[in-house]
Design an enzyme around this catalytic site. Structure first.
Site, PDB file in Angstrom:
ATOM      1  N   LYS A 199     -29.114 131.790  45.391  1.00 48.28           N
ATOM      2  CA  LYS A 199     -29.740 131.338  46.646  1.00 48.28           C
ATOM      3  C   LYS A 199     -29.693 132.364  47.768  1.00 48.28           C
ATOM      4  O   LYS A 199     -30.571 132.409  48.615  1.00 48.28           O
ATOM      5  CB  LYS A 199     -29.136 130.017  47.106  1.00 48.28           C
ATOM      6  CG  LYS A 199     -27.686 130.098  47.535  1.00 48.28           C
ATOM      7  CD  LYS A 199     -27.115 128.709  47.797  1.00 48.28           C
ATOM      8  CE  LYS A 199     -25.657 128.818  48.176  1.00 48.28           C
ATOM      9  NZ  LYS A 199     -24.917 127.577  48.006  1.00 48.28           N
ATOM     10  N   ARG A 243     -18.705 117.265  51.732  1.00 43.64           N
ATOM     11  CA  ARG A 243     -20.140 117.522  51.680  1.00 43.64           C
ATOM     12  C   ARG A 243     -20.676 116.541  50.647  1.00 43.64           C
ATOM     13  O   ARG A 243     -20.504 115.347  50.828  1.00 43.64           O
ATOM     14  CB  ARG A 243     -20.454 119.002  51.368  1.00 43.64           C
ATOM     15  CG  ARG A 243     -21.834 119.394  51.910  1.00 43.64           C
ATOM     16  CD  ARG A 243     -22.194 120.849  51.696  1.00 43.64           C
ATOM     17  NE  ARG A 243     -22.498 121.150  50.303  1.00 43.64           N
ATOM     18  CZ  ARG A 243     -22.844 122.358  49.855  1.00 43.64           C
ATOM     19  NH1 ARG A 243     -22.908 123.365  50.693  1.00 43.64           N
ATOM     20  NH2 ARG A 243     -23.112 122.559  48.585  1.00 43.64           N
TER      21      ARG A 243
HETATM   22  C1  LIG Z   1     -23.790 127.816  47.294  1.00 46.98           C
HETATM   23  C2  LIG Z   1     -23.235 126.943  46.258  1.00 46.98           C
HETATM   24  C3  LIG Z   1     -22.459 127.506  45.228  1.00 46.98           C
HETATM   25  C4  LIG Z   1     -22.085 128.971  45.189  1.00 46.98           C
HETATM   26  O1  LIG Z   1     -21.131 129.258  46.186  1.00 46.98           O
HETATM   27  P1  LIG Z   1     -20.529 130.739  46.337  1.00 46.98           P
HETATM   28  O2  LIG Z   1     -19.511 130.589  47.391  1.00 46.98           O
HETATM   29  O3  LIG Z   1     -21.652 131.615  46.745  1.00 46.98           O
HETATM   30  O4  LIG Z   1     -19.957 131.117  45.029  1.00 46.98           O
HETATM   31  C5  LIG Z   1     -22.014 126.659  44.235  1.00 46.98           C
HETATM   32  N1  LIG Z   1     -22.301 125.337  44.245  1.00 46.98           N
HETATM   33  C6  LIG Z   1     -23.029 124.765  45.213  1.00 46.98           C
HETATM   34  C7  LIG Z   1     -23.304 123.300  45.143  1.00 46.98           C
HETATM   35  C8  LIG Z   1     -23.514 125.542  46.259  1.00 46.98           C
HETATM   36  O5  LIG Z   1     -24.253 124.968  47.218  1.00 46.98           O
END
Ligand SMILES: *Cc1c(COP(=O)(O)O)cnc(C)c1O
Length: 356
Positions: free
Chosen positions: A37, A130
């Protein structure tokens, strides 16, 4: 002519990071979902993730996952599905993370219409506040999911350290493990995925404190920056500088460091404050708040001071530098997660992918 500002990405460094981290996760029987992302669903990055050994690709936007159609790994939608996107999700996504039964009902109906079986990972709320269902609701959700013909429960998962800053621990991930035991025993099924979080779970794993049933992590930041995110520690053997920003100087002059005249509000409704350091050499760079939050940038030349920014201008104090900057010179910056996210999203910033 080279275009500026630009984000320069070293694909070979990212590939090495992915190889290192997927290999080490494998030693703990953990599969990695490569989360793309922060690069707005860039296909080059997705390919490098797959070459480096991730088992799945994950992104928070369907638009991004759609671009990976030709990459032969399952695609995971890591943000909860919007009702307005159910059709696209069933079409382009293999597995989605979910926490709302009414949404899962719609996914089931649409999957039926498209003659597909859609796989879901049920998210659990274990303290970070969350997404996720409360542990006491697991059985109620399970009864309903089990009755759906076109939904397969692929597994369960948790997300930590994203909203509440909660650090993964043997306790909270142990709860996830217990819930997986309960589901498997009570409903006589096998969960393929027990997803124990993101880059903030690596510290616990490296310390061999991860509950043993956790078999999946969703990693983004650590693959790019070589850093775990519970404590911000660098991960051994990784590259920490796979991305940088380059921006061009458009003005360079000696000026007073204290503005002249009555100080009112700036373009962003803030009343700015200044330190009077007398006359200083100042550079203006052609990049601004529209592209990036100036506070998340760090000049590679450590003698440069970032003074401020407006929509399209970044103002630096270059007086203390050993380098004799001139108009047209390029200044380089280190990035963090936030600045990379903003810059890759800005259409005004060129993205360059290099192999070394
Ligand atoms: C962004 C996200 C991740 C990845 O997180 P990082 O800190 O970049 O490793 C994993 N799971 C969800 C649900 C996320 O939104």
């Amino acid at each position: 002519m080279t275009e500026y500002p630009r984000v320069v990405v070293d694909l070979s460094k990212i590939r090495e990071n992915v190889k290192k981290l997927t290999k080490k996760c494998k030693e703990f029987q953990i599969d990695v979902v490569g989360i793309t992302k922060v690069f707005s669903g860039n296909i080059e990055i997705a390919k490098v993730f797959v070459e480096g050994g991730v088992r799945y690709l994950g992104d928070s936007r369907v638009k991004n996952l759609k671009k990976y159609e030709n990459l032969d790994v399952p695609k995971i939608m890591i943000r909860l599905p919007m009702r307005s996107q159910i059709k696209e999700i069933i079409k382009h996504v293999d597995i989605s993370l979910n926490s709302e039964i009414s949404t899962i009902v719609l996914l089931n109906e649409e999957a039926g219409k498209q003659y597909r079986v859609h796989r879901i990972i049920l998210m659990l709320e274990l303290g970070d506040l969350r997404e996720g269902i409360l542990p006491e609701d697991v059985e109620r959700y399970m009864e309903q999911i089990n009755s759906m013909k076109n939904i397969k429960l692929e597994g369960i998962g948790v997300n930590l350290t994203c909203y509440g800053g909660i650090i993964p621990s043997f306790d909270n991930l142990g709860q996830l493990e217990k819930i997986s035991d309960l589901i498997e025993e009570k409903y006589n099924l096998k969960l393929n995925v027990i997803s124990g979080g993101n880059s903030s779970s690596l510290d616990l794993l490296w310390k061999s404190n991860m509950p043993s049933k956790i078999n999946n992590l969703r990693l983004g930041e650590s693959l790019i920056f070589g850093r775990e995110t519970a404590y911000g520690k660098d991960l051994e053997g990784c590259f920490y500088d796979s991305v940088k920003l380059e921006a061009e100087i458009i003005e360079l002059k000696e000026k007073q460091s204290y503005p002249v005249g009555e100080i009112g509000f700036n373009a962003f409704g803030e009343k700015p404050t200044f330190i009077d350091r007398g006359k200083r050499k100042r550079a203006i760079l052609a990049i601004g708040k529209q592209d990036v939050d100036q506070f998340s940038l760090k000049a590679m030349d450590e003698k440069l001071i970032i003074l401020g920014a407006s929509s399209d201008h970044l103002v630096l104090d270059v007086t203390d530098s050993k380098i004799e900057y001139k108009v047209g010179d390029i200044v380089e910056f280190k990035l963090d997660y936030g600045s990379l996210l903003q810059l890759t999203t800005s259409p005004y910033v060129k993205k360059v992918f290099n192999e070394n």
